[in-house]
Enzyme design. Structure first.
Site, PDB file in Angstrom:
ATOM      1  N   CYS A 131      27.031  81.515  81.454  1.00 21.55           N
ATOM      2  CA  CYS A 131      27.106  82.879  80.921  1.00 21.55           C
ATOM      3  C   CYS A 131      27.834  83.837  81.856  1.00 21.55           C
ATOM      4  O   CYS A 131      28.675  84.630  81.412  1.00 21.55           O
ATOM      5  CB  CYS A 131      25.701  83.394  80.612  1.00 21.55           C
ATOM      6  SG  CYS A 131      24.540  83.271  81.993  1.00 21.55           S
ATOM      7  N   HIS A 244      24.397  90.808  81.735  1.00 18.35           N
ATOM      8  CA  HIS A 244      24.734  90.571  83.139  1.00 18.35           C
ATOM      9  C   HIS A 244      25.870  91.496  83.574  1.00 18.35           C
ATOM     10  O   HIS A 244      26.765  91.818  82.794  1.00 18.35           O
ATOM     11  CB  HIS A 244      25.200  89.128  83.343  1.00 18.35           C
ATOM     12  CG  HIS A 244      24.113  88.103  83.227  1.00 18.35           C
ATOM     13  ND1 HIS A 244      22.782  88.414  83.097  1.00 18.35           N
ATOM     14  CD2 HIS A 244      24.180  86.729  83.231  1.00 18.35           C
ATOM     15  CE1 HIS A 244      22.073  87.291  83.023  1.00 18.35           C
ATOM     16  NE2 HIS A 244      22.900  86.271  83.106  1.00 18.35           N
TER      17      HIS A 244
END
Length: 335
Positions: A131, A244
């Site tokens: 990710c 993130h």
């Protein structure tokens, strides 16, 4: 494969990424003729809602993949490795979100905005990258196309949802305990995550770097087709629920000006330029959650390297960093 009527399975359908895959298949109007959610025996027989209908969960077994065209993997490495041979044997294409096959030379590792043509080289399995790697490479790919990237120094600030629903629950629970004057009792993370940051994600793999930190270099080399790329990365868990963030310092072969970098990123697929320090406009997790675009800002010259650029990017790691990227790969297969 009938492009107008695709039979899709989701291995690990009851987890956070599996659930998001179902949501995104519906959002993007993927031509699903039949959806088969596949999970452990504990969940078999239960139903899940998909496009207004109830679909029954099937227990994972070698026979569970028969008749499917595409299997989206949202399970851990051991499950992916266990069932990959059966998926390939069934004739389905396995788009796997685990890290089990990412560095296998016969398995394409694909971000559709960057290396879509690699997907066509599959032998039954296509891997979805990590990710944080996805968020970072989408942000910097346009710069790599302008001039090859030689080095990257990155620090990631990774949300608790990267550890699944239990990570979110632990953050909320700790905040409540601390509000009541009680001690936090971490179980998912090695230390209290509420009001704290933890500078380790993954186990030690190489020269003090963790497995999570090495993914940026190893996967980045494969996706960007830059086998000499060098990356030094530090991954940090932060008390953010979702999305993130990554601070990136990169060095290109030829100097790219800040103005040119802004132009390139503003026009790059999957990116949104949010870069006005005076107006206090920059990417933040709250703004980038529950959507698929990577926001990029704080673009500036590196003061230690004349060919260096600094930037800051944020992206939803459950969606673009996992589920959406997998569905986009599936869309490439329809072409």
């Amino acid at each position: 494969m009938n492009k107008n009527a695709v039979k899709v399975g989701i291995l690990g359908a009851t987890g956070a990424v599996g659930q998001e895959m179902m949501k995104i298949l519906a959002e993007r109007s993927f031509p699903v003729a039949m959806l088969r959610p596949i999970a452990s025996g504990r969940s078999a027989g239960r139903t899940l809602s998909f496009r207004g209908e109830e679909v029954t969960i099937v227990e994972a077994s070698d026979e569970a993949f028969e008749g499917l065209d595409i299997v989206l993997g949202a399970a851990e490495n051991d499950i992916a490795e266990r069932f990959a041979p059966a998926i390939v044997k069934s004739g389905a294409v396995f788009v796997d979100n685990s890290s089990a096959f990412r560095l296998d030379g016969d398995v394409p590792l694909v971000i559709p905005e960057i290396n879509p043509d690699d997907a066509a080289k599959h032998h039954g399995i296509i891997s979805n990258p990590n990710c944080t790697t996805i968020v970072t490479l989408v942000a910097i790919n346009a710069l790599a196309q302008e001039s090859p990237i030689e080095t990257i120094i990155a620090s990631s600030y990774q949300a608790v949802s990267g550890a699944g629903k239990n990570g979110i629950d632990e953050l909320y629970h700790e905040v409540e305990l601390l509000r009541e004057g009680k001690a936090a009792q971490p179980k998912v993370f090695p230390y209290q995550i509420a009001y704290n940051v933890i500078p380790q994600i993954g186990g030690e793999q190489y020269m003090g770097y963790t497995s999570e930190e090495m993914k940026m270099q190893n996967e980045g080399r494969k996706i960007l087709h830059l086998p000499e790329l060098k990356v030094s990365c530090t991954c940090v868990r932060v008390p953010v629920v979702r999305s993130h963030s990554v601070s990136v310092v990169l060095r290109t072969k030829e100097k790219i000006s800040v103005e040119r970098a802004r132009e390139l990123i503003a026009a790059a697929p999957g990116c949104r330029l949010v870069d006005d320090l005076g107006a206090k406009q920059y990417p933040m997790p709250l703004d980038t959650s529950d959507q698929d675009t990577v926001f990029v800002g704080r673009i500036r010259d590196d003061l230690t390297d004349e060919r260096g650029l600094n930037l800051w990017c944020c992206g939803d790691q459950v969606r673009k960093g996992a589920a959406t990227n997998a569905v986009q790969i599936a869309e490439l297969l329809l072409k």
